[in-house]
Scaffold this motif. Sequence first.
Motif, PDB file in Angstrom:
ATOM      1  N   GLU A 163       0.672   1.687   1.326  1.00  7.09           N
ATOM      2  CA  GLU A 163      -0.776   1.519   1.397  1.00  7.09           C
ATOM      3  C   GLU A 163      -1.372   1.184   0.036  1.00  7.09           C
ATOM      4  O   GLU A 163      -2.567   1.371  -0.184  1.00  7.09           O
ATOM      5  N   LEU A 164      -0.550   0.687  -0.896  1.00  7.88           N
ATOM      6  CA  LEU A 164      -1.070   0.299  -2.208  1.00  7.88           C
ATOM      7  C   LEU A 164      -2.136  -0.783  -2.032  1.00  7.88           C
ATOM      8  O   LEU A 164      -1.933  -1.757  -1.298  1.00  7.88           O
ATOM      9  N   PRO A 165      -3.271  -0.667  -2.697  1.00  2.59           N
ATOM     10  CA  PRO A 165      -4.377  -1.606  -2.450  1.00  2.59           C
ATOM     11  C   PRO A 165      -4.149  -3.030  -2.926  1.00  2.59           C
ATOM     12  O   PRO A 165      -4.919  -3.919  -2.572  1.00  2.59           O
ATOM     13  N   TRP A 166      -3.074  -3.286  -3.687  1.00  6.64           N
ATOM     14  CA  TRP A 166      -2.834  -4.661  -4.109  1.00  6.64           C
ATOM     15  C   TRP A 166      -1.971  -5.446  -3.109  1.00  6.64           C
ATOM     16  O   TRP A 166      -1.840  -6.663  -3.228  1.00  6.64           O
ATOM     17  N   LEU A 167      -1.408  -4.770  -2.123  1.00  4.94           N
ATOM     18  CA  LEU A 167      -0.536  -5.468  -1.181  1.00  4.94           C
ATOM     19  C   LEU A 167      -1.299  -6.522  -0.372  1.00  4.94           C
ATOM     20  O   LEU A 167      -0.810  -7.651  -0.199  1.00  4.94           O
ATOM     21  N   ALA A 168      -2.470  -6.175   0.130  1.00  4.71           N
ATOM     22  CA  ALA A 168      -3.225  -7.101   0.980  1.00  4.71           C
ATOM     23  C   ALA A 168      -3.654  -8.361   0.226  1.00  4.71           C
ATOM     24  O   ALA A 168      -3.451  -9.478   0.738  1.00  4.71           O
ATOM     25  N   PRO A 169      -4.256  -8.268  -0.957  1.00  2.00           N
ATOM     26  CA  PRO A 169      -4.625  -9.506  -1.647  1.00  2.00           C
ATOM     27  C   PRO A 169      -3.418 -10.353  -2.050  1.00  2.00           C
ATOM     28  O   PRO A 169      -3.499 -11.588  -2.062  1.00  2.00           O
ATOM     29  N   VAL A 170      -2.302  -9.716  -2.370  1.00  2.58           N
ATOM     30  CA  VAL A 170      -1.098 -10.488  -2.708  1.00  2.58           C
ATOM     31  C   VAL A 170      -0.629 -11.279  -1.500  1.00  2.58           C
ATOM     32  O   VAL A 170      -0.320 -12.480  -1.593  1.00  2.58           O
ATOM     33  N   ARG A 171      -0.573 -10.635  -0.344  1.00  4.55           N
ATOM     34  CA  ARG A 171      -0.142 -11.327   0.867  1.00  4.55           C
ATOM     35  C   ARG A 171      -1.099 -12.479   1.196  1.00  4.55           C
ATOM     36  O   ARG A 171      -0.677 -13.555   1.629  1.00  4.55           O
ATOM     37  N   ALA A 216      -7.793 -14.078  -4.039  1.00  2.00           N
ATOM     38  CA  ALA A 216      -7.958 -13.027  -3.025  1.00  2.00           C
ATOM     39  C   ALA A 216      -8.334 -11.710  -3.694  1.00  2.00           C
ATOM     40  O   ALA A 216      -7.730 -11.309  -4.694  1.00  2.00           O
ATOM     41  N   VAL A 217      -9.309 -11.031  -3.113  1.00  2.00           N
ATOM     42  CA  VAL A 217      -9.818  -9.785  -3.693  1.00  2.00           C
ATOM     43  C   VAL A 217      -9.829  -8.678  -2.643  1.00  2.00           C
ATOM     44  O   VAL A 217     -10.188  -8.916  -1.484  1.00  2.00           O
ATOM     45  N   ALA A 218      -9.420  -7.485  -3.050  1.00  2.00           N
ATOM     46  CA  ALA A 218      -9.547  -6.292  -2.209  1.00  2.00           C
ATOM     47  C   ALA A 218     -10.394  -5.288  -2.979  1.00  2.00           C
ATOM     48  O   ALA A 218      -9.992  -4.821  -4.056  1.00  2.00           O
ATOM     49  N   GLU A 219     -11.564  -4.984  -2.457  1.00  2.00           N
ATOM     50  CA  GLU A 219     -12.450  -4.042  -3.131  1.00  2.00           C
ATOM     51  C   GLU A 219     -12.052  -2.613  -2.798  1.00  2.00           C
ATOM     52  O   GLU A 219     -11.601  -2.316  -1.684  1.00  2.00           O
ATOM     53  N   LEU A 220     -12.222  -1.721  -3.761  1.00  2.33           N
ATOM     54  CA  LEU A 220     -12.029  -0.297  -3.520  1.00  2.33           C
ATOM     55  C   LEU A 220     -13.359   0.338  -3.147  1.00  2.33           C
ATOM     56  O   LEU A 220     -14.404  -0.033  -3.696  1.00  2.33           O
ATOM     57  N   ASP A 221     -13.320   1.289  -2.223  1.00  2.00           N
ATOM     58  CA  ASP A 221     -14.539   2.027  -1.917  1.00  2.00           C
ATOM     59  C   ASP A 221     -14.760   3.094  -2.989  1.00  2.00           C
ATOM     60  O   ASP A 221     -13.969   3.232  -3.936  1.00  2.00           O
ATOM     61  N   ALA A 222     -15.837   3.854  -2.857  1.00  2.00           N
ATOM     62  CA  ALA A 222     -16.175   4.849  -3.880  1.00  2.00           C
ATOM     63  C   ALA A 222     -15.087   5.898  -4.029  1.00  2.00           C
ATOM     64  O   ALA A 222     -14.794   6.355  -5.146  1.00  2.00           O
ATOM     65  N   ASP A 223     -14.449   6.273  -2.912  1.00  2.27           N
ATOM     66  CA  ASP A 223     -13.369   7.259  -2.974  1.00  2.27           C
ATOM     67  C   ASP A 223     -12.188   6.714  -3.767  1.00  2.27           C
ATOM     68  O   ASP A 223     -11.610   7.402  -4.610  1.00  2.27           O
ATOM     69  N   VAL A 264      -4.592   6.419  -4.319  1.00  5.88           N
ATOM     70  CA  VAL A 264      -5.432   5.674  -3.383  1.00  5.88           C
ATOM     71  C   VAL A 264      -4.660   5.408  -2.090  1.00  5.88           C
ATOM     72  O   VAL A 264      -5.208   5.508  -0.991  1.00  5.88           O
ATOM     73  N   GLY A 265      -3.369   5.102  -2.225  1.00  9.14           N
ATOM     74  CA  GLY A 265      -2.541   4.905  -1.038  1.00  9.14           C
ATOM     75  C   GLY A 265      -2.475   6.145  -0.178  1.00  9.14           C
ATOM     76  O   GLY A 265      -2.536   6.078   1.056  1.00  9.14           O
ATOM     77  N   PHE A 266      -2.354   7.312  -0.819  1.00  9.63           N
ATOM     78  CA  PHE A 266      -2.319   8.576  -0.078  1.00  9.63           C
ATOM     79  C   PHE A 266      -3.644   8.797   0.646  1.00  9.63           C
ATOM     80  O   PHE A 266      -3.670   9.225   1.813  1.00  9.63           O
ATOM     81  N   LEU A 267      -4.752   8.507  -0.029  1.00  9.86           N
ATOM     82  CA  LEU A 267      -6.067   8.614   0.595  1.00  9.86           C
ATOM     83  C   LEU A 267      -6.137   7.734   1.840  1.00  9.86           C
ATOM     84  O   LEU A 267      -6.645   8.157   2.890  1.00  9.86           O
TER      85      LEU A 267
END
Length: 328
Positions: free
Chosen positions: A122-130, A235-242, A266-269
């Motif tokens: 669930e690392l947040p960089w996976l989606a924009p890389v794909r 490609a950009v993936a925004e992080l939410d406040a959490d 963040v992945g754990f969240l």
Amino acid sequence: MKTVLIVGSGKRVREAALPALQRLGDRYAVRGIYARTAKSVEVGGTAYEVNALDALDGVEADLVYVAVTKDAVPGVLERLTSFEVGGTDLLIDTPVVRFKHFRHAAKARAFRNAWVAEDCTELPWLAPVRAAVGEPRRVVFHRSAYAYHGVATAKALLGCDRVTRGRRKAGIRTLAFANGAVAEIVEPRDYSRGWVHVAGSAGSVTDAPDEVAGAAALEAIVTDGACTGLRAGDAVAELDADGTALMGAVEPGTRVTALMDPLKRVGFLRLLKRIADGQGAYPLDAAIDDMVVDYHLEKLGMYVSNPLTSARTGLSRFLLRSLSRVSG
């Protein structure tokens, strides 16, 4: 709101689980924390009393999260399943069990659902890389992935959950997947020096442009010392406040691989959010498969998927259970 019972009080609980649960206070309530011995821990200004596991008299929670040492897992699962857990979900840390303890993994199936806290998927960089590379075909984790976590990350990134073969030679692990994609993991892991390069049908990206010429940049978006998202090419993936809060302070220009520890928080969240939304987390069978692949590479230097080696087949599971009775 879901209630959570935590077993374990080590670094993983203090630095990932409790901070994430604090950010999700409207969706989760910690019912209790249990560990080998009683103590008190403080996380984010909140004090938590940790009870001795021997004092546990029942599992009355929607979710049990287990984060203990590998050798302690069989005993903890034995203790938990001595109570009625058919109405409770389980989230257990990787690698679930050691290879020699394979037979104990079956105890996890007593729970209503059993998932694994593999935050690397669930690392947040996976989606924009794909999104940036099109269909991913090859990934190089240069000192940026470890053991079964590397297998799981490659699966998530390359869009395939089946490793067909692998080898480990001269400090390089090479994994071939059923969809034809390949992952290369260069050891040893060192996030401070590591980098990643992903190539696909529409191009390639890396967080080390000085190491890989011609690839688009994978980078953290930093504003006023806070990470608000990840960018791969366009490609950009925004992080939410959490997510931004769990990242903590980030220096502009910090390589994404060097941010692996906060990115895993963040992945754990995100895993917890998936569970709260009814989507579950990383499958138990997938994590056990990762462990078995890693064991073969570590001990034998090679892995070939077949009915005797794949943890997905009934014959292999029978053989692995038999071997674990002999070895421990």
